[in-house]
Enzyme design. Sequence first.
Site, PDB file in Angstrom:
ATOM      1  N   HIS A 406      -4.891   1.386  -5.729  1.00 14.40           N
ATOM      2  CA  HIS A 406      -5.300   2.454  -5.210  1.00 14.40           C
ATOM      3  C   HIS A 406      -4.328   2.508  -3.927  1.00 14.40           C
ATOM      4  O   HIS A 406      -4.457   2.158  -3.045  1.00 14.40           O
ATOM      5  CB  HIS A 406      -6.647   2.744  -4.744  1.00 14.40           C
ATOM      6  CG  HIS A 406      -7.484   3.068  -5.771  1.00 14.40           C
ATOM      7  ND1 HIS A 406      -8.763   3.162  -5.838  1.00 14.40           N
ATOM      8  CD2 HIS A 406      -7.370   3.555  -7.263  1.00 14.40           C
ATOM      9  CE1 HIS A 406      -9.297   3.360  -6.947  1.00 14.40           C
ATOM     10  NE2 HIS A 406      -8.476   3.669  -7.949  1.00 14.40           N
ATOM     11  N   GLU A 494      -4.978  -8.008   3.292  1.00 13.03           N
ATOM     12  CA  GLU A 494      -3.615  -8.421   3.620  1.00 13.03           C
ATOM     13  C   GLU A 494      -3.545  -8.722   4.919  1.00 13.03           C
ATOM     14  O   GLU A 494      -3.823  -9.370   5.571  1.00 13.03           O
ATOM     15  CB  GLU A 494      -2.619  -7.257   3.313  1.00 13.03           C
ATOM     16  CG  GLU A 494      -1.276  -7.668   3.343  1.00 13.03           C
ATOM     17  CD  GLU A 494      -0.367  -6.632   3.207  1.00 13.03           C
ATOM     18  OE1 GLU A 494       0.693  -6.727   2.648  1.00 13.03           O
ATOM     19  OE2 GLU A 494      -0.752  -5.292   3.344  1.00 13.03           O
ATOM     20  N   GLU A 500       5.315 -10.274   0.342  1.00 13.09           N
ATOM     21  CA  GLU A 500       6.363  -9.288   0.054  1.00 13.09           C
ATOM     22  C   GLU A 500       7.628  -9.164   1.312  1.00 13.09           C
ATOM     23  O   GLU A 500       8.504  -8.814   1.015  1.00 13.09           O
ATOM     24  CB  GLU A 500       5.451  -7.807   0.174  1.00 13.09           C
ATOM     25  CG  GLU A 500       5.115  -7.709   1.512  1.00 13.09           C
ATOM     26  CD  GLU A 500       4.319  -6.321   1.506  1.00 13.09           C
ATOM     27  OE1 GLU A 500       4.303  -5.519   0.380  1.00 13.09           O
ATOM     28  OE2 GLU A 500       3.546  -5.939   2.428  1.00 13.09           O
TER      29      GLU A 500
END
Length: 696
Positions: A406, A494, A500
């Site tokens: 989401h 996170e 990332e």
Amino acid sequence: MFCLCLLWHTAAAEEIKSPNGQLRLQFALQADGVPTYRLTYKGRDVIKTSKLGFDLKNAPALTSGFAVAASQQRTFDETWTPVWGEVKTIRNHYNELAVTLTQAATSRTLRVRFRVFDDGLGFRYEFPKQDKLGHFVVKEERTQFALAGDHKAFWLPGDYDTQEYSTVTSNLSEVRGKMKDAVTGNASQTTFSPTGVQTPLMLKSKDGLYINIHEAALIDYSCLNLELNDQTFVLESHLTPDAVGDKGYLQTPTHSPWRTVVVSDRAGAILESKLILNLNEPTKYKDTSWIKPVKYVGVWWEMITGRSSWAYTDATNIKLDSVDYRTLKPNGKHAANTAHVKEYIDFAALHGFDAVLVEGWNTGWEDWFGQSKDYVFDFVTPYPDFDVQELHRYAASKNVKMMMHHETSGSARNYERHMDEAYKFMVDNGYNAVKSGYVGNILPRGEHHYGQWLVNHYLYAITKAADYKIMVNAHEAVRPTGLSRTYPNLIGNEAARGTEYESFGGNNADHTTILPFTRLMGGPMDYTPGIFQTKISVLNPQNKSFVHSTLARQLALYVTMYSPLQMAADLPEHYNQHLDAFQFIKDVAIDWDDTQVLEAEPGDYITIARKAKGKSSWFIGSTCDENGRTSTVNLRFLDRGKKYVATIYADARDAHYEKNPQAYAIRKVNVTSKSKLSQYCAPGGGYAISVVETTR
């Protein structure tokens, strides 16, 4: 075991010590009725005399003019069992001092509660129900942490909206000069001061004290930042404001979060501390059987690197309630399609993973980023090439769970609008865990990621998910403060620069030697390790970034970066090229009975050993900075008289995180509790070891 002893005092100065006597907390009122505290460790100043109190909006301050009305001391000792965690049981043992203060000029009452553990201090403000203080607005909290010198600090720029900065290592006196370069771009960011820093703040004094400052049990309150006076080395609280600049709306009876100071003369003790968890309440859930640690793979890294796309089409200016995606031309790069996701499900089933995460499955990705768009996703409508029911059936046939994604695009109001329907959709289609995201500026407009409104939203999402027996992994949310004890379906966050960023230019080589001392103090991180192909250009020729790590260290992170939620983040094709190394990711546990820090120095190296839950196997991980080193560990934690086989996944002698990251070697050795191991770690490297009991 539980012990409670009470003593009442009415003096203006009080003192309590930790159960082992090494920490001493002193409370005193200055001549003008200003409340202060001081903390020492083995006779050395940790926090020098520091002021306490609040400035209120449109009301007299709660900073001076106090008298001690009463004080209460007690001792508390219990052992509790976490639903999941780094150890099987946790001891919660402290001495407590609660000082009740009255302000004669206003007839208001404020209580300060201190708890001194063997590993540090927690304290909070309490506002009893009273006639002269009901509803009130916090202008600023005035808690001070007066440090004893110009400590070495591991810090992030103070920001109301992001923690996704590289950690800066410097003396406190250098923060101002390094701040400009430390503030790098982000989708949403609001810095507030040339000397403002975030918590958790890790410090090391010149005489070898390790000090960590953070907060615990952040509920219905604004997130804590710290404003540094770089002349006196006094840190003062700076709360995240709301859209109109206020710091908190409160009503008595109420209390603040705990302010925490973890301290030791051994770096590893900081990592072993459970003080922040202990300052949180026990779990609110009667049934926790549905909460399970998860090891997963996912359709994610290929989008992060630019190889694939979240969006189904390249069309723009999309309105969800007025577009039929079946009439739009696909871009041919959309990764979340049924056939491709089945490949990930097959890979997960073959190698024993619990779940598959899929990002970009739902409509709206073409027109979401940076648009300050309220109705941006509905969280239930899939793209035409993503068959929810078929993938549910296929995954179930392989005994694999699907993990929902989401992304809210910062529109927290829209997420709350759709939340019940979205969670019900998950249950109906076999999803029991969700990764949520809050990329971009927050809606309602003007609110910040770490203000009181959003803090309450994040907890609402967690508790609402629990109604549907759903576990939550929140990205871009407020940094953890130990709430996973109270709400154990919060299995990940996170709240820092994760893997990332290796595709966005790279994390520093020392990054993962610092995060356990900072970000992980409040709870586990979904760091998403396991990248074997470290050259991003292999996936996307336009992206010249590389992962600042050797392959062996990527394995070590499954041990050093604790989380009950662990992702094998690379593509299946890259794991298939190194199945011998991939074996460690398959084998490593994600829930533990015991954890021991074997070596540690923030910014330099960490070596941790963990014992798998309910098993005799141990796993060891070691990570180091760009300098490399030789690690030497003693295996005395193994059971005496038993024999084990250690499989060592290590850097080759010519390995280097920049020049030769995929050079590794695997060997097996027989070990016992009397064994010692010496292992080379390449620059930006490390090693991982599985230790399995044998009868031979």
